[in-house]
Design a protein around this motif. Structure first.
Motif, mmCIF file in Angstrom:
data_model
loop_
_atom_site.group_PDB
_atom_site.id
_atom_site.type_symbol
_atom_site.label_atom_id
_atom_site.label_comp_id
_atom_site.label_asym_id
_atom_site.label_seq_id
_atom_site.Cartn_x
_atom_site.Cartn_y
_atom_site.Cartn_z
ATOM 1 N N GLN A 1 0.832 -1.224 0.000
ATOM 2 C CA GLN A 1 0.000 0.000 0.000
ATOM 3 C C GLN A 1 0.858 1.262 0.000
ATOM 4 N N ASN A 2 1.807 1.350 -0.940
ATOM 5 C CA ASN A 2 2.644 2.549 -1.068
ATOM 6 C C ASN A 2 1.796 3.745 -1.476
ATOM 7 N N ALA A 3 2.423 4.923 -1.515
ATOM 8 C CA ALA A 3 1.659 6.166 -1.721
ATOM 9 C C ALA A 3 0.855 6.140 -3.015
ATOM 10 N N SER A 4 1.451 5.720 -4.115
ATOM 11 C CA SER A 4 0.714 5.772 -5.390
ATOM 12 C C SER A 4 -0.375 4.706 -5.435
ATOM 13 N N THR A 5 -0.136 3.551 -4.857
ATOM 14 C CA THR A 5 -1.178 2.514 -4.822
ATOM 15 C C THR A 5 -2.334 2.972 -3.934
ATOM 16 N N SER A 6 -2.003 3.607 -2.820
ATOM 17 C CA SER A 6 -3.074 4.132 -1.946
ATOM 18 C C SER A 6 -3.857 5.223 -2.665
ATOM 19 N N THR A 7 -3.169 5.988 -3.516
ATOM 20 C CA THR A 7 -3.853 7.013 -4.318
ATOM 21 C C THR A 7 -4.841 6.356 -5.280
ATOM 22 N N VAL A 8 -4.399 5.277 -5.918
ATOM 23 C CA VAL A 8 -5.275 4.571 -6.867
ATOM 24 C C VAL A 8 -6.471 3.988 -6.132
ATOM 25 N N ARG A 9 -6.237 3.403 -4.963
ATOM 26 C CA ARG A 9 -7.340 2.807 -4.192
ATOM 27 C C ARG A 9 -8.333 3.888 -3.757
ATOM 28 N N LEU A 10 -7.812 5.037 -3.317
ATOM 29 C CA LEU A 10 -8.716 6.094 -2.839
ATOM 30 C C LEU A 10 -9.534 6.645 -4.006
ATOM 31 N N ALA A 11 -8.873 6.857 -5.143
ATOM 32 C CA ALA A 11 -9.607 7.350 -6.325
ATOM 33 C C ALA A 11 -10.636 6.306 -6.754
ATOM 34 N N ARG B 1 -16.008 0.504 0.560
ATOM 35 C CA ARG B 1 -16.789 1.735 0.653
ATOM 36 C C ARG B 1 -15.868 2.908 0.326
ATOM 37 N N ILE B 2 -16.413 4.053 0.094
ATOM 38 C CA ILE B 2 -15.587 5.214 -0.268
ATOM 39 C C ILE B 2 -14.610 5.518 0.863
ATOM 40 N N GLY B 3 -13.359 5.795 0.462
ATOM 41 C CA GLY B 3 -12.344 6.145 1.466
ATOM 42 C C GLY B 3 -12.564 7.588 1.910
ATOM 43 N N ARG B 4 -12.601 7.803 3.214
ATOM 44 C CA ARG B 4 -12.886 9.168 3.693
ATOM 45 C C ARG B 4 -12.263 9.335 5.087
ATOM 46 N N PRO B 5 -10.921 9.631 5.134
ATOM 47 C CA PRO B 5 -10.273 9.805 6.443
ATOM 48 C C PRO B 5 -10.870 11.015 7.187
ATOM 49 N N ARG B 6 -10.729 11.058 8.503
ATOM 50 C CA ARG B 6 -11.140 12.207 9.297
ATOM 51 C C ARG B 6 -9.901 12.995 9.702
ATOM 52 N N GLN B 7 -10.008 13.875 10.705
ATOM 53 C CA GLN B 7 -8.881 14.742 11.086
ATOM 54 C C GLN B 7 -9.019 15.152 12.542
ATOM 55 N N ILE B 8 -7.985 15.771 13.073
ATOM 56 C CA ILE B 8 -8.142 16.497 14.349
ATOM 57 C C ILE B 8 -8.102 17.963 13.955
ATOM 58 N N TYR B 9 -9.176 18.706 14.300
ATOM 59 C CA TYR B 9 -9.283 20.113 13.873
ATOM 60 C C TYR B 9 -8.631 21.007 14.917
ATOM 61 N N THR B 10 -7.680 21.820 14.516
ATOM 62 C CA THR B 10 -7.012 22.722 15.476
ATOM 63 C C THR B 10 -7.069 24.169 14.962
ATOM 64 N N GLY B 11 -8.062 24.417 14.081
ATOM 65 C CA GLY B 11 -8.210 25.779 13.548
ATOM 66 C C GLY B 11 -9.008 26.646 14.514
ATOM 67 N N PRO B 12 -9.450 27.836 14.073
ATOM 68 C CA PRO B 12 -10.153 28.794 14.950
ATOM 69 C C PRO B 12 -11.477 28.220 15.440
ATOM 70 N N ALA B 13 -11.859 28.579 16.648
ATOM 71 C CA ALA B 13 -13.192 28.200 17.154
ATOM 72 C C ALA B 13 -14.234 29.035 16.404
ATOM 73 N N THR B 14 -15.519 28.651 16.552
ATOM 74 C CA THR B 14 -16.595 29.391 15.866
ATOM 75 C C THR B 14 -16.502 30.883 16.178
#
Ligand code: SDX
Length: 433
Positions: A235-245, A410-423
Motif C-alpha cells: 500500500q505505497n503512496a501511489s497505490t493508496s492514491t489509486v485505491r482512494l480514487a 466503501r468510499i475512502g474518507r479519512p477524518r482529522q483532528i481540527y485545530t483551527g479557529p473556534a466558531t
C-alpha cells in the motif's frame, strides 16, 4: 483471520470502554479493528502518513521491512526475478496464482493484442511542449484513455474490469515510449505483437524507421527484470492514491492517471531520477564525506536519495537484485567502469558504516541502483520514473481490482483532528484589523 484476542481501551474519567477485536493475517503484524471505537468512545485515531495504519485487507503483496522480504502472492521476489517473466508476474498479481501454459499464452495474447493506441491519441502529444516531462505526458494521455474506451468504464462489470486491465497494461508502455519519441522529435514506433513485452518496449523506445533495431537479449532480460521488481509494493503512496480514487467509483483509467501523478514525487517513484542527479552533483568519491555531512546537518533538507524507506528498515531486496543486474548489463555493454556505479557503490559503503544512517536504519531502496542500470541501457534520466510507472501499472490495476471486488468496499474518507479557529462571527471589512 479474526482472532479471539482483544485490545481494550478505557477512557480515563469516564465509564466508557471499547473492547477491540484483533485480526491476524497470513503473515506480518496483527491489526486491531478500530471501526467501532468512534461510536463507543467518540475518539478518532491519529496517524499522519498512515505509518501504523492498515488501510485494507489484501492478498496481493507481502513485505517484511525488518528482514527485507518481498513476496507477490506468496512467491519470493528473488525466485520470481530469477525464474519468471513480467507478463507471468502480471498474471500472478491479477489472478492470484502462476498461469499454466495455456493460461499464460491466452494472457500474453490478451495483452499483446491491446498495445496499439487509438490514432486520435497521437494528436494529444502535439499539445505538449517537446521538453514536457514524460510524467506530465503520461498523466495526461493515460487519463485521456477514459475518453476513448466508453465500453469498459463500468467498474461493476467483471468483463469491463478485465478488458480495462488488459488495455492499461498493454497501452502504458506505448504511451511512455511515444512520450520519449515526441521529446526527441523522432517518429512514433508502433508496437509489435511478435516481440515479448520487454522487447516490444525497447523496440518502441529505441527503434527508428531508418534502420533495423536489433534486440539485445541481455538488455531485454534486464528490462523484464526491472519491470518485475517494480510491479507491486503493497500500500505505497501511489497505490493508496489509486485505491482512494477507485473507492469513489472513478473509472480505472482516471485512477491509474492519479497513481502516475502520485508516483512522480521525488520521495516516491521520482527518486530514481533524483539519485542520478545526486550522484552527478557529488561528482567524485572525494566529495562523498562533505555531501553526507550536508545530509546529516539537515539544514538544507538534503537527503541521500535512493536511501531509506517507510517500510524497509533493512536492505530493500529489490536493490540487491538490481545492483547485480547492473554489473551484468555494464559487462554486456562493454562499459568497463561506470563512474556513477563506482560512486554509488562507494557512497553505499560509506553511508552503511555511518552512525547517522545506521541509527536510522537507512538502507538503499529500489531506486538507488535502478537509475544507473537504466542510464546504461540508454534511457534518459527524465524517463526513469515513467519506466517505474510502466512497471507499476499492473500493481495499481491488481490493487484497484481487489478493492472493487471487495464486498465490504466503501468510499475512502479519512477524518482529522481540527485545530483551527473556534466558531466566530463574520467581521465587516471596515471593522477588520
Ligand atoms: C519508493 O512505499 C513504498 O513501498 C515505495 C516504493 C515502492 O515500490 O512503491 O518502495 C518506492 O518510493 C522508494 C523510496 C524512494 N525515495 C527515496 O529514495 C527518497 C529518499 N528517501 C526519503 O525521502 C525517505 O526515506 C522516505 C520518503 C522513503 C521515507 O520517509 P520516512 O518514512 O518519513 O522516513 P523515516 O521516518 O523512516 O525517517 C527516519 C529518519 C528521519 O530523521 P529524524 O527525523 O529521525 O532525524 O531518517 C531520516 C529522516 O529525516 N531519513 C533520511 C532519509 N530518509 C529518511 N535522511 C537522509 N536521507 C534519506 N534518504
Amino acid at each position: 483471520m479474526s482472532d479471539k484476542r482483544t485490545v481494550t481501551i478505557t477512557l480515563d474519567g469516564t465509564n466508557k470502554k471499547s473492547v477491540i477485536p484483533l485480526m491476524s493475517g497470513t503473515a506480518g503484524a496483527d491489526v486491531f479493528d478500530i471501526r467501532k471505537v468512534y461510536g463507543e468512545l467518540g475518539l478518532f485515531t491519529f496517524d499522519p502518513g498512515y505509518g501504523a495504519t492498515a488501510s485494507c485487507e489484501s492478498k496481493i503483496t507481502y513485505i517484511d521491512g525488518d528482514v527485507g522480504v518481498l513476496e507477490y502472492r506468496g512467491y519470493p521476489i528473488e525466485q520470481l526475478a530469477e525464474k519468471s517473466n513480467f507478463l507471468e508476474v502480471c498474471y500472478l498479481l491479477l489472478n492470484g496464482d502462476l498461469p499454466n501454459a495455456e493460461q499464460g499464452k491466452d494472457f500474453e495474447m490478451g495483452v499483446m493484442r491491446h498495445t496499439m493506441l487509438h490514432e486520435q491519441l497521437r494528436t494529444f502529444y502535439n499539445g505538449f511542449r517537446r521538453d514536457a516531462h514524460p510524467m506530465a505526458v503520461m498523466c495526461g494521455v493515460v487519463g485521456a484513455l477514459s475518453a476513448f474506451y466508453h465500453d469498459s468504464l463500468d467498474i461493476h462489470d467483471a468483463e469491463s474490469r478485465r478488458i480495462s486491465a488488459f488495455r492499461l497494461i498493454a497501452k502504458v508502455p506505448t504511451i511512455a515510449a511515444w512520450a520519449y519519441k515526441y521529446s526527441v522529435g523522432q517518429p512514433f514506433v508502433y508496437p509489435r505483437n511478435d516481440l515479448t513485452y520487454a522487447e516490444n518496449f525497447l523496440h518502441m523506445f529505441h527503434a527508428v524507421p531508418a534502420e533495423e533495431y536489433k534486440i539485445n537479449p541481455v538488455l531485454s532480460k534486464a528490462m523484464d527484470l526491472i519491470m518485475i521488481l517494480h510491479a507491486d509494493h503493497e500500500q505505497n503512496a501511489s497505490t493508496s492514491t489509486v485505491r482512494l480514487a477507485g473507492s469513489t467509483g472513478a473509472n480505472p483509467f482516471a485512477c491509474i492517471a492519479a497513481g502516475i501523478a502520485s508516483l512522480w514525487g521525488p520521495a516516491h517513484g521520482g527518486a530514481n531520477e533524483a539519485v542520478l542527479k545526486m550522484l552527478t552533483d557529488i561528482g567524485h568519491v572525494r566529495n562523498i564525506p562533505d555531501f553526507l555531512e550536508d545530509v546529516k546537518d539537515r539544514g538544507n533538507h538534503a537527503k541521500l536519495m535512493g536511501f531509506g524507506h517507510r517500510v524497509y528498515k533493512n536492505y530493500d531486496p529489490r536493490a540487491k537484485i538490481i545492483q547485480k543486474a547492473c554489473h551484468d548489463v555494464l559487462r554486456e555493454l562493454g562499459i568497463k567502469g561506470d563512474p556513477l556505479l563506482d560512486l554509488a557503490i562507494e557512497l553505499e559503503k560509506i553511508a552503511l558504516s555511518d552512525k547517522y544512517f545506521i541509527d536510522r536504519k537507512l538502507y538503499p531502496n529500489v531506486d538507488f541502483y535502478s537509475g544507473i542500470i537504466l542510464k546504461a541501457m540508454g534511457f534518459p534520466t527524465s524517463m526513469f520514473t515513467a519506466l517505474f510507472a510502466v512497471s507499476r501499472t499492473v500493481g495499481w490495476v491488481a490493487q484497484w481490482k481487489e478493492m472493487i471486488e471487495d464486498p465490504d468496499q466503501r468510499i475512502g474518507r479519512p477524518r482529522q483532528i481540527y485545530t483551527g479557529p473556534a466558531t466566530r462571527p463574520y467581521v465587516d471589512t471596515d471593522k477588520r484589523g
